[in-house]
Design a protein around this motif. Structure first.
Motif, PDB file in Angstrom:
ATOM      1  N   ARG A  16       0.852  -1.187   0.000  1.00  0.00           N
ATOM      2  CA  ARG A  16       0.000   0.000   0.000  1.00  0.00           C
ATOM      3  C   ARG A  16       0.886   1.234   0.000  1.00  0.00           C
ATOM      4  NH1 ARG A  16      -2.958   3.323   4.010  1.00  0.00           N
ATOM      5  NH2 ARG A  16      -4.855   4.034   2.973  1.00  0.00           N
ATOM      6  N   VAL A  17       0.522   2.216  -0.808  1.00  0.00           N
ATOM      7  CA  VAL A  17       1.275   3.456  -0.932  1.00  0.00           C
ATOM      8  C   VAL A  17       0.316   4.611  -0.666  1.00  0.00           C
ATOM      9  CG1 VAL A  17       2.666   4.847  -2.507  1.00  0.00           C
ATOM     10  CG2 VAL A  17       2.736   2.379  -2.666  1.00  0.00           C
ATOM     11  N   SER A  22       2.522  15.669  -0.562  1.00  0.00           N
ATOM     12  CA  SER A  22       2.977  15.490  -1.950  1.00  0.00           C
ATOM     13  C   SER A  22       4.155  14.539  -2.085  1.00  0.00           C
ATOM     14  CB  SER A  22       3.328  16.834  -2.591  1.00  0.00           C
ATOM     15  OG  SER A  22       2.194  17.648  -2.659  1.00  0.00           O
ATOM     16  N   GLU A  23       4.352  13.688  -1.105  1.00  0.00           N
ATOM     17  CA  GLU A  23       5.439  12.711  -1.147  1.00  0.00           C
ATOM     18  C   GLU A  23       4.852  11.311  -1.098  1.00  0.00           C
ATOM     19  OE1 GLU A  23       9.247  11.481   1.588  1.00  0.00           O
ATOM     20  OE2 GLU A  23       8.568  13.553   1.609  1.00  0.00           O
ATOM     21  N   LEU A  24       5.267  10.473  -2.026  1.00  0.00           N
ATOM     22  CA  LEU A  24       4.817   9.092  -2.090  1.00  0.00           C
ATOM     23  C   LEU A  24       5.534   8.292  -1.004  1.00  0.00           C
ATOM     24  CD1 LEU A  24       2.884   7.616  -3.999  1.00  0.00           C
ATOM     25  CD2 LEU A  24       4.867   6.909  -5.318  1.00  0.00           C
ATOM     26  N   VAL A  25       4.750   7.637  -0.133  1.00  0.00           N
ATOM     27  CA  VAL A  25       5.322   6.943   1.027  1.00  0.00           C
ATOM     28  C   VAL A  25       4.776   5.513   1.074  1.00  0.00           C
ATOM     29  CG1 VAL A  25       5.471   6.958   3.546  1.00  0.00           C
ATOM     30  CG2 VAL A  25       5.386   9.117   2.293  1.00  0.00           C
ATOM     31  N   PRO A  33      -3.417   6.707   7.602  1.00  0.00           N
ATOM     32  CA  PRO A  33      -4.707   7.284   7.204  1.00  0.00           C
ATOM     33  C   PRO A  33      -4.652   7.820   5.778  1.00  0.00           C
ATOM     34  CG  PRO A  33      -3.506   8.808   8.609  1.00  0.00           C
ATOM     35  CD  PRO A  33      -2.716   7.530   8.577  1.00  0.00           C
ATOM     36  N   GLY A  34      -5.812   7.961   5.202  1.00  0.00           N
ATOM     37  CA  GLY A  34      -5.920   8.540   3.869  1.00  0.00           C
ATOM     38  C   GLY A  34      -6.087   7.492   2.791  1.00  0.00           C
ATOM     39  N   ARG A  35      -6.233   8.014   1.593  1.00  0.00           N
ATOM     40  CA  ARG A  35      -6.440   7.171   0.431  1.00  0.00           C
ATOM     41  C   ARG A  35      -5.142   6.432   0.104  1.00  0.00           C
ATOM     42  NH1 ARG A  35     -10.441   7.127  -2.735  1.00  0.00           N
ATOM     43  NH2 ARG A  35     -10.340   6.332  -4.833  1.00  0.00           N
ATOM     44  N   GLY A  36      -5.253   5.188  -0.271  1.00  0.00           N
ATOM     45  CA  GLY A  36      -4.081   4.396  -0.597  1.00  0.00           C
ATOM     46  C   GLY A  36      -4.210   3.753  -1.960  1.00  0.00           C
ATOM     47  N   ALA A  37      -3.071   3.443  -2.543  1.00  0.00           N
ATOM     48  CA  ALA A  37      -3.013   2.707  -3.805  1.00  0.00           C
ATOM     49  C   ALA A  37      -2.196   1.447  -3.543  1.00  0.00           C
ATOM     50  CB  ALA A  37      -2.360   3.555  -4.880  1.00  0.00           C
ATOM     51  N   LEU A  65       4.158  14.180  -7.885  1.00  0.00           N
ATOM     52  CA  LEU A  65       4.500  13.566  -6.601  1.00  0.00           C
ATOM     53  C   LEU A  65       6.013  13.446  -6.474  1.00  0.00           C
ATOM     54  CD1 LEU A  65       1.994  10.578  -6.447  1.00  0.00           C
ATOM     55  CD2 LEU A  65       1.944  12.654  -5.084  1.00  0.00           C
ATOM     56  N   ASP A  66       6.509  13.618  -5.264  1.00  0.00           N
ATOM     57  CA  ASP A  66       7.920  13.390  -4.972  1.00  0.00           C
ATOM     58  C   ASP A  66       8.095  11.900  -4.713  1.00  0.00           C
ATOM     59  OD1 ASP A  66      10.549  13.412  -4.177  1.00  0.00           O
ATOM     60  OD2 ASP A  66      10.172  14.371  -2.253  1.00  0.00           O
ATOM     61  N   THR A  67       8.836  11.229  -5.585  1.00  0.00           N
ATOM     62  CA  THR A  67       8.985   9.781  -5.478  1.00  0.00           C
ATOM     63  C   THR A  67      10.376   9.346  -5.023  1.00  0.00           C
ATOM     64  OG1 THR A  67       9.610   9.609  -7.807  1.00  0.00           O
ATOM     65  CG2 THR A  67       7.263   9.377  -7.273  1.00  0.00           C
TER      66      THR A  67
END
Length: 85
Positions: A16-17, A22-25, A33-37, A65-67
Protein backbone atom coordinates in the motif's frame (compact mmCIF):
# COMPACT_ATOMS: atom_id res chain seq x y z
CA UNK A 1 -5.70 -4.78 -7.36
CA UNK A 2 -2.27 -3.60 -8.51
CA UNK A 3 -2.46 -0.12 -10.05
CA UNK A 4 0.27 -1.03 -12.54
CA UNK A 5 -0.52 -4.47 -13.97
CA UNK A 6 -4.22 -4.38 -12.97
CA UNK A 7 -4.19 -7.95 -11.64
CA UNK A 8 -5.91 -8.98 -8.46
CA UNK A 9 -3.75 -10.28 -5.66
CA UNK A 10 -4.04 -10.88 -1.96
CA UNK A 11 -3.35 -8.03 0.40
CA UNK A 12 -0.20 -9.78 1.59
CA UNK A 13 1.21 -9.78 -1.95
CA UNK A 14 0.68 -6.05 -2.49
CA UNK A 15 2.21 -2.91 -1.02
CA UNK A 16 0.00 0.00 0.00
CA UNK A 17 1.28 3.46 -0.93
CA UNK A 18 -0.06 6.78 0.41
CA UNK A 19 0.69 10.45 -0.14
CA UNK A 20 1.90 12.66 2.69
CA UNK A 21 2.60 16.30 1.79
CA UNK A 22 2.98 15.49 -1.95
CA UNK A 23 5.44 12.71 -1.15
CA UNK A 24 4.82 9.09 -2.09
CA UNK A 25 5.32 6.94 1.03
CA UNK A 26 5.17 3.14 1.40
CA UNK A 27 2.68 1.98 4.02
CA UNK A 28 4.07 -1.44 4.94
CA UNK A 29 1.58 -1.99 7.77
CA UNK A 30 -1.36 -0.75 5.66
CA UNK A 31 -2.54 1.41 8.57
CA UNK A 32 -1.72 4.99 7.56
CA UNK A 33 -4.71 7.28 7.20
CA UNK A 34 -5.92 8.54 3.87
CA UNK A 35 -6.44 7.17 0.43
CA UNK A 36 -4.08 4.40 -0.60
CA UNK A 37 -3.01 2.71 -3.80
CA UNK A 38 -1.89 -0.91 -4.00
CA UNK A 39 1.00 -2.16 -6.12
CA UNK A 40 3.16 -5.28 -6.37
CA UNK A 41 6.48 -4.49 -4.61
CA UNK A 42 8.53 -5.26 -7.73
CA UNK A 43 10.64 -2.97 -9.88
CA UNK A 44 8.52 -3.85 -12.92
CA UNK A 45 5.13 -2.91 -11.46
CA UNK A 46 6.39 0.17 -9.65
CA UNK A 47 8.21 1.34 -12.79
CA UNK A 48 5.04 0.93 -14.85
CA UNK A 49 2.96 2.75 -12.22
CA UNK A 50 5.39 5.68 -12.12
CA UNK A 51 5.68 5.88 -15.91
CA UNK A 52 1.91 5.81 -16.45
CA UNK A 53 1.24 8.17 -13.51
CA UNK A 54 -1.02 5.48 -11.99
CA UNK A 55 -0.28 6.64 -8.44
CA UNK A 56 -1.41 10.18 -9.23
CA UNK A 57 -4.71 8.90 -10.63
CA UNK A 58 -5.35 6.26 -7.97
CA UNK A 59 -4.55 8.62 -5.10
CA UNK A 60 -6.46 11.49 -6.74
CA UNK A 61 -3.60 13.93 -6.34
CA UNK A 62 -3.31 17.11 -8.37
CA UNK A 63 0.22 17.93 -9.42
CA UNK A 64 3.43 15.91 -9.38
CA UNK A 65 4.50 13.57 -6.60
CA UNK A 66 7.92 13.39 -4.97
CA UNK A 67 8.99 9.78 -5.48
CA UNK A 68 12.62 9.93 -4.33
CA UNK A 69 11.93 8.61 -0.81
CA UNK A 70 9.77 5.82 -2.22
CA UNK A 71 12.42 4.83 -4.77
CA UNK A 72 15.11 4.72 -2.05
CA UNK A 73 12.81 2.53 0.07
CA UNK A 74 12.22 0.24 -2.91
CA UNK A 75 15.93 -0.28 -3.50
CA UNK A 76 16.51 -1.12 0.18
CA UNK A 77 13.42 -3.40 0.16
CA UNK A 78 14.83 -5.28 -2.81
CA UNK A 79 18.09 -5.77 -0.97
CA UNK A 80 16.26 -7.11 2.10
CA UNK A 81 14.29 -9.59 -0.02
CA UNK A 82 17.37 -10.78 -1.89
CA UNK A 83 19.42 -11.12 1.28
CA UNK A 84 21.93 -8.46 0.21
CA UNK A 85 23.12 -5.58 2.35
Amino acid sequence: MCVACRTRASRAALLRVVVIDSELVPDEGAVMPGRGAWVHPTNDCIGIALKRRAFVRALRVSGPLDTQTFERWLSSYGNQVNGSK
